[in-house]
Design a protein around this motif. Structure first.
Motif, short mmCIF file in Angstrom:
data_model
loop_
_atom_site.label_atom_id
_atom_site.label_comp_id
_atom_site.label_asym_id
_atom_site.label_seq_id
_atom_site.Cartn_x
_atom_site.Cartn_y
_atom_site.Cartn_z
N LEU A 31 0.92 -1.22 0.02
CA LEU A 31 -0.05 -0.13 -0.06
C LEU A 31 0.96 1.20 -0.14
CD1 LEU A 31 -2.50 -1.07 2.68
CD2 LEU A 31 -3.00 -0.59 0.11
N MET A 32 1.94 1.29 0.64
CA MET A 32 2.82 2.35 0.66
C MET A 32 3.47 2.67 -0.53
SD MET A 32 4.09 4.73 2.87
CE MET A 32 3.63 4.46 4.43
N ALA A 33 3.89 1.41 -1.16
CA ALA A 33 4.58 1.52 -2.44
C ALA A 33 3.75 2.32 -3.46
CB ALA A 33 5.31 0.34 -3.00
N ALA A 34 2.31 1.86 -3.37
CA ALA A 34 1.46 2.31 -4.32
C ALA A 34 0.87 3.70 -4.08
CB ALA A 34 0.37 1.15 -4.47
N ASN A 35 1.37 4.32 -3.11
CA ASN A 35 0.77 5.76 -2.72
C ASN A 35 -0.75 5.65 -2.12
OD1 ASN A 35 3.07 7.28 -2.99
ND2 ASN A 35 2.52 7.32 -5.33
N GLN A 36 -1.17 4.27 -1.38
CA GLN A 36 -2.48 4.24 -0.84
C GLN A 36 -2.38 4.25 0.56
OE1 GLN A 36 -5.29 4.61 -2.47
NE2 GLN A 36 -4.19 4.89 -4.48
N LEU A 37 -1.13 4.44 1.34
CA LEU A 37 -0.98 4.58 2.68
C LEU A 37 0.21 5.78 2.86
CD1 LEU A 37 -1.76 3.10 5.31
CD2 LEU A 37 0.28 1.80 5.12
N ASP A 38 -0.24 6.43 3.96
CA ASP A 38 0.69 7.69 4.04
C ASP A 38 1.53 7.50 5.60
OD1 ASP A 38 -0.47 9.46 2.07
OD2 ASP A 38 -2.03 9.52 3.33
N ALA A 39 0.96 6.60 6.38
CA ALA A 39 1.88 6.40 7.56
C ALA A 39 1.64 4.99 7.91
CB ALA A 39 1.24 7.46 8.63
N ALA A 40 2.78 4.15 8.07
CA ALA A 40 2.72 2.79 8.26
C ALA A 40 3.46 2.50 9.71
CB ALA A 40 3.32 2.04 7.22
N HIS A 41 2.93 1.45 10.11
CA HIS A 41 3.65 0.66 11.46
C HIS A 41 4.92 0.08 11.04
CE1 HIS A 41 0.83 1.01 14.76
NE2 HIS A 41 -0.35 0.88 13.69
N SER A 42 5.74 -0.32 12.04
CA SER A 42 7.00 -0.50 11.94
C SER A 42 7.21 -1.83 10.75
CB SER A 42 7.65 -1.12 13.15
OG SER A 42 9.21 -1.22 13.19
N VAL A 43 8.34 -1.59 10.16
CA VAL A 43 8.76 -2.63 9.17
C VAL A 43 10.16 -2.83 9.37
CG1 VAL A 43 7.19 -1.90 7.41
CG2 VAL A 43 9.12 -0.91 7.58
N SER A 44 10.39 -4.09 8.87
CA SER A 44 11.96 -4.22 8.87
C SER A 44 12.85 -3.30 8.03
CB SER A 44 12.11 -5.86 8.31
OG SER A 44 11.73 -6.09 6.94
N ILE A 45 14.12 -3.44 8.19
CA ILE A 45 15.08 -2.58 6.99
C ILE A 45 14.95 -3.05 5.78
CG2 ILE A 45 17.07 -3.99 7.87
CD1 ILE A 45 16.86 -0.03 6.71
N GLY A 46 14.76 -4.47 5.38
CA GLY A 46 14.45 -5.01 4.10
C GLY A 46 13.46 -4.48 3.50
N THR A 47 12.28 -4.51 4.11
CA THR A 47 10.96 -4.03 3.81
C THR A 47 10.93 -2.69 3.42
OG1 THR A 47 9.60 -5.81 4.62
CG2 THR A 47 8.59 -3.79 4.04
N PHE A 48 11.67 -1.84 4.11
CA PHE A 48 11.55 -0.26 4.17
C PHE A 48 12.48 -0.13 2.86
CE2 PHE A 48 13.75 3.73 4.99
CZ PHE A 48 12.90 4.47 4.74
N GLU A 49 13.70 -0.73 2.64
CA GLU A 49 14.24 -0.38 1.48
C GLU A 49 13.64 -0.71 0.22
OE1 GLU A 49 18.06 -2.34 2.51
OE2 GLU A 49 19.18 -0.52 3.57
N ALA A 50 12.72 -1.96 0.29
CA ALA A 50 12.25 -2.32 -0.93
C ALA A 50 11.16 -1.17 -1.36
CB ALA A 50 11.58 -3.71 -0.75
N ILE A 51 10.34 -0.82 -0.30
CA ILE A 51 9.51 0.30 -0.53
C ILE A 51 10.25 1.43 -1.34
CG2 ILE A 51 7.93 2.02 0.56
CD1 ILE A 51 7.68 -0.12 2.94
N GLN A 52 11.29 2.17 -0.59
CA GLN A 52 12.05 3.17 -1.23
C GLN A 52 12.54 2.93 -2.67
OE1 GLN A 52 15.13 4.43 1.65
NE2 GLN A 52 13.83 6.16 2.02
N ALA A 53 12.83 1.74 -2.91
CA ALA A 53 13.25 1.24 -4.10
C ALA A 53 11.92 1.53 -5.12
CB ALA A 53 13.63 -0.08 -4.32
#
Length: 577
Positions: A251-273
């Motif tokens: 949802l965050m990657a698709a701009n359908q979420l503005d604030a998310a609960h905690s994720v792992s560093i791997g997930t965060f880097e994948a979202i940012q990519a």
């Protein structure tokens, strides 16, 4: 680990997630801010926050119910909100609160001292109202009275210089919320559903289902009418149950979420990519915000050989906090310097401890640790494990299996101990057993915990958790999970005397840092627990539609958007044009 390929399917998933019953389509996405909801709303038509269940963090206390004050984690000061000030008498047994003029409920009725007195009296008279904030008020307040329409006086059962922060300042998660007398009067407070709900906040309830709640801006909000605050920019606020880390990442990657609960560093880097507009508390490592509950290793001081302070100190010297950060947390936190969370408001006390020579080092000193072990009569066996009287030096470390953060940390600690000559093994147990049996009854040798949690702007709250008045025998429940290590030595008694002396001192008393350092000397000497690292909450924020999110550089307050202070976050959001 979430991958870029996984996130590629996000657009379709997001489109499905934001359609269906209960979500009207009359507000544009760019005028809507969408927050992650990490749980199902069990009863969408129940807003009685005094009883247990999801009644607040799906938007009710972030958009509709405003706090009286908001604690600023950086400065330690209370920012006034529905109230303008609160003052204590000389011995902290009476507190007088002044309310802000011009506040109204969303139905137009005035918010005033009658509402405050009514809500507090309601809680004082009904022990079925069990939520933490209600129970705290009941434990601390003897009586409450209206002085005038905008002034309320609280008489406490005993002195408490922290009363205002503990009850009305959003110290951790929530605060005591005032309810409208004109709606609640005559209702049974233990069963009243308060549906549809109203509040004083800039948003009113629109709809809710088990997986989402929708709040729309009230353009007649009292705060804009009186000049207290401008109307917040978002026209609509949605709290959406995302269903877990992978879904929130999509949802965050698709701009359908503005604030998310905690994720792992791997997930965060994948979202940012896939979505470079996504940010975190820090712009680089450690990325994550430290929540108030720093992690530590608890030690049962009644069990040999860990009843020997030298042996406990040895364990502390073996632990390499840098390695825990780098491996267990993948760089998303920092080593703890003391038992305290490392916020700006706690820095004077942390500095006092460090300057007194009691601060922790991030690296290990295995040689010094082994000297202590050998001084206790142990010799190194041919298998690399210390032994004494034919018995290996061993320890079992209990850990809650509910999170990989917990298990990875303790696996790392156990490996470090084994390399240094202590045969350590981990004992994962499920969440209910860990909190229901292992910790409170002292059914462990060592365990992973965060039982120093509590202090965010002053030191007493955390330090009092290890005083001797909480000591009970192993097999009896420790009150409030306090001093589960059963630390009860002469050093503990000296520590208790100092900490008890801080109990009724003003929070800004200049003597407190020195007292903290003196008391901490006993902790450093006897080591009833071992601070490890700061907690890590890697919270992704999306700047595609909204900027102004709290960050380390823009730290008007902290980023935990499921807390009652989220009003500040929403008011700071600016629409991207």
């Amino acid at each position: 680990m979430t991958t870029w390929k996984t996130l590629a399917v996000s657009t379709a998933v997001a489109a499905v997630a934001l359609t269906g019953p209960g979500l009207a389509q009359d507000v544009a996405r760019e005028d809507t801010v969408i927050f992650d909801l990490d749980r199902t709303i069990r009863d969408p038509q129940n807003f009685n926050w005094f009883t247990s269940g999801t009644k607040r963090q799906h938007g009710a206390h972030q958009t509709m119910w405003e706090p009286l004050f908001i604690l600023n984690y950086e400065s330690g000061e209370l920012d006034p909100w529905l109230a303008t000030e609160i003052e204590a008498n000389d011995d902290f047994t009476e507190w007088t609160m002044m309310l802000r003029e011009g506040v109204t409920w969303s139905d137009g009725e005035a918010f005033d001292a009658d509402d405050v007195v009514f809500t507090v009296d309601m809680v004082l008279g009904d022990e079925e109202l069990s939520e933490r904030e209600a129970a705290t008020i009941r434990a601390q307040v003897a009586s409450v009275e209206k002085v005038d329409d905008l002034t309320v006086r609280f008489t406490l059962s005993e002195p408490n210089p922290r009363f205002h922060v503990e009850n009305f300042g959003v110290r951790i998660f929530g605060s005591f919320l005032i309810m409208p007398e004109h709606v609640w009067a005559g209702e049974d407070p233990a069963t009243f559903a308060f549906y549809p709900p109203i509040g004083t906040g800039p948003y009113t309830y629109t709809s809710a289902d088990t997986n989402r709640a929708i709040w729309d801006r009230n353009d007649d909000w009292w705060g804009a009418q009186t000049g207290f605050q401008d109307l917040p920019a978002p026209q609509r606020v949605v709290f959406l149950e995302t269903g877990g880390e992978e879904s929130r990442a999509q949802l965050m990657a698709a701009n359908q979420l503005d604030a998310a609960h905690s994720v792992s560093i791997g997930t965060f880097e994948a979202i940012q990519a896939q979505n470079p507009n996504v940010i975190a508390w820090y712009s680089d490592y450690p990325y994550a915000w430290p929540d108030p509950c720093a992690r530590q290793l608890e030690i049962n001081t009644t069990i040999a050989p860990w009843d020997n302070p030298d042996m406990r100190r040895a364990v502390g010297l073996i632990i390499d906090r840098n390695q825990i950060v780098n491996i267990a947390y993948e760089g998303t936190t920092v080593p703890s310097q003391t038992m305290f969370v490392q916020y700006g408001s706690m820095q004077p006390f942390i500095d006092a401890v460090v300057e007194a020579g009691h601060g922790l080092t991030p690296s290990a000193d295995v040689e010094a640790a082994q000297a202590l072990i050998e001084g206790a009569g142990y010799t190194m066996g041919s298998d690399g494990i210390y032994e004494k009287d034919g018995e290996d030096l061993s320890v079992a470390i209990h850990v809650n299996s509910a999170s990989t953060e917990y298990t990875r940390t303790i696996d790392m600690v156990a490996e470090q101990l084994n390399r240094a000559g202590i045969a350590a093994r981990t004992v994962p147990v499920e969440n209910g057993v860990f909190w229901g049996e292992v910790l409170p009854f002292g059914a462990y040798e060592m365990s992973y915990s965060w039982l120093s949690c509590g202090s965010v702007n002053e030191p007493w709250t955390s330090m009092t958790r290890y005083t001797t008045d909480s000591v009970v025998p192993v097999g009896e429940r420790s009150p409030g999970f306090n001093n589960t290590s059963r630390w009860d030595s002469d050093g503990a008694a000296a520590y208790t005397e100092i900490v008890d002396g801080m109990a009724n001192m003003a929070l800004d008393d200049p003597a407190i840092p020195g007292m903290v350092a003196e008391a901490y000397g006993y902790l450093a000497e006897e080591v009833p627990f071992i601070p490890l690292v700061q907690a890590a909450k890697l919270l992704p924020y999306n700047t595609t539609y909204w900027t102004g999110w709290p960050t380390a550089e823009n730290n008007y307050n902290h980023p935990a958007f499921w807390w009652n202070h989220t009003h500040q976050i929403i008011h700071n959001l600016e629409k991207v044009e």
